[in-house]
Design a protein around this motif. Structure first.
Motif, mmCIF file in Angstrom:
data_model
loop_
_atom_site.group_PDB
_atom_site.id
_atom_site.type_symbol
_atom_site.label_atom_id
_atom_site.label_comp_id
_atom_site.label_asym_id
_atom_site.label_seq_id
_atom_site.Cartn_x
_atom_site.Cartn_y
_atom_site.Cartn_z
ATOM 1 N N SER A 134 0.920 -1.383 -0.101
ATOM 2 C CA SER A 134 -0.020 0.170 -0.146
ATOM 3 C C SER A 134 0.743 1.396 -0.031
ATOM 4 C CB SER A 134 -0.886 -0.141 1.284
ATOM 5 O OG SER A 134 -1.447 1.331 1.259
ATOM 6 N N ALA A 135 0.615 2.178 -0.877
ATOM 7 C CA ALA A 135 1.162 3.249 -0.836
ATOM 8 C C ALA A 135 1.343 4.195 0.422
ATOM 9 C CB ALA A 135 0.791 4.308 -2.045
ATOM 10 N N ARG A 153 5.767 0.495 -10.659
ATOM 11 C CA ARG A 153 4.614 0.987 -11.052
ATOM 12 C C ARG A 153 3.654 1.214 -9.734
ATOM 13 N NH1 ARG A 153 3.482 -4.021 -13.901
ATOM 14 N NH2 ARG A 153 1.652 -4.680 -12.928
ATOM 15 N N ASN A 154 2.742 2.098 -10.188
ATOM 16 C CA ASN A 154 1.493 2.036 -8.867
ATOM 17 C C ASN A 154 0.459 1.437 -9.611
ATOM 18 O OD1 ASN A 154 2.926 3.895 -7.040
ATOM 19 N ND2 ASN A 154 2.190 5.684 -8.409
ATOM 20 N N PRO A 156 -3.738 1.331 -9.359
ATOM 21 C CA PRO A 156 -4.736 1.938 -8.392
ATOM 22 C C PRO A 156 -5.859 0.774 -8.217
ATOM 23 C CG PRO A 156 -4.796 2.355 -11.016
ATOM 24 C CD PRO A 156 -3.655 1.642 -10.899
ATOM 25 N N GLU A 157 -6.386 0.962 -6.908
ATOM 26 C CA GLU A 157 -7.347 -0.024 -6.587
ATOM 27 C C GLU A 157 -8.678 0.315 -6.799
ATOM 28 O OE1 GLU A 157 -6.138 -2.903 -5.761
ATOM 29 O OE2 GLU A 157 -4.079 -2.711 -5.375
ATOM 30 N N THR A 161 -7.546 3.824 -3.328
ATOM 31 C CA THR A 161 -6.159 3.669 -2.846
ATOM 32 C C THR A 161 -5.127 3.368 -3.996
ATOM 33 O OG1 THR A 161 -6.312 1.489 -2.005
ATOM 34 C CG2 THR A 161 -6.963 3.043 -0.377
ATOM 35 N N THR A 162 -3.885 3.210 -3.799
ATOM 36 C CA THR A 162 -3.083 2.896 -4.661
ATOM 37 C C THR A 162 -2.014 1.911 -3.796
ATOM 38 O OG1 THR A 162 -2.921 4.987 -5.609
ATOM 39 C CG2 THR A 162 -0.877 3.786 -5.927
ATOM 40 N N THR A 163 -1.652 0.878 -4.728
ATOM 41 C CA THR A 163 -0.677 -0.005 -4.224
ATOM 42 C C THR A 163 0.565 0.078 -5.175
ATOM 43 O OG1 THR A 163 -2.378 -1.770 -3.632
ATOM 44 C CG2 THR A 163 -0.234 -2.776 -4.086
ATOM 45 N N GLN A 164 1.836 0.083 -4.478
ATOM 46 C CA GLN A 164 2.898 0.207 -5.000
ATOM 47 C C GLN A 164 3.639 -1.090 -5.689
ATOM 48 O OE1 GLN A 164 5.913 2.880 -3.757
ATOM 49 N NE2 GLN A 164 4.329 4.580 -3.465
#
Length: 177
Positions: A134-135, A153-154, A156-157, A161-164
């Motif tokens: 998780s970012a 890369r990122n 998007p969830e 939220t964003t996961t890296q």
């Protein structure tokens, strides 16, 4: 078969049935467990108990991938695994780990991530190892970057939220063999 791994201070060993309550507590905990969740709240406790059961009935029974209980001085402090990545277009393995909140800030995350990465190279003969984080999980991102993982890369969830996605390549291996 999941082998036992040792670091300077930790033992990563296969789960045993008596670890269920500590596993459930880790995955249900609002501080440490939230990094395992897919959404703002934990799964119902019954689902977490079923997940623990699947470690034995599916993952261990079918020798799918190694999953460990993490212990310090005999006390359960976390969960660790290295498994085929579920991400589309990513052919490889990723490390997964989480520690109890009372064990944070002692360098255990670094030891676990280092042990998992080394295992991937030594035992699984991987050329690279991935992690999805998780970012918002700055502690894990810092651990992985310290070990030489690079942001790829990122992702998007659905919940906004964003996961890296981070990758560690053998060619730049800074992890002890």
């Amino acid at each position: 078969m999941t082998p036992e791994l040792r670091t300077d201070r930790l033992v990563l060993s296969p789960y045993v049935a008596s670890d269920e309550s500590e596993f459930v507590a880790l995955f249900q905990d609002r501080l440490s467990g939230r990094w395992f969740w897919e959404g703002p709240d934990p799964e119902p406790e019954a689902e977490t108990r079923a997940l623990f059961g699947r470690i034995f009935s599916s993952v261990y029974a079918e020798n799918r991938w190694p999953i460990w209980a993490v212990r310090h001085e005999g006390r359960f402090i976390g969960h660790a695994e290295i498994k085929p990545s579920p991400l589309p277009r990513l052919d490889g393995h990723e490390i997964v780990y989480g520690l109890t909140a009372d064990s944070w800030g002692q360098g255990f995350g670094t030891e676990v991530a280092e042990a998992l990465t080394s295992y991937g190279y030594r035992e699984l003969q991987l050329d690279e190892v991935h992690a999805t984080v998780s970012a918002e999980n700055s502690a894990s991102l810092n651990v992985l970057k310290k070990l030489g993982y690079v942001h790829v890369r990122n992702i998007p969830e659905d919940d906004g939220t964003t996961t890296q996605l981070l990758t560690h390549r053998r060619a730049s291996d800074t992890v002890r063999p």
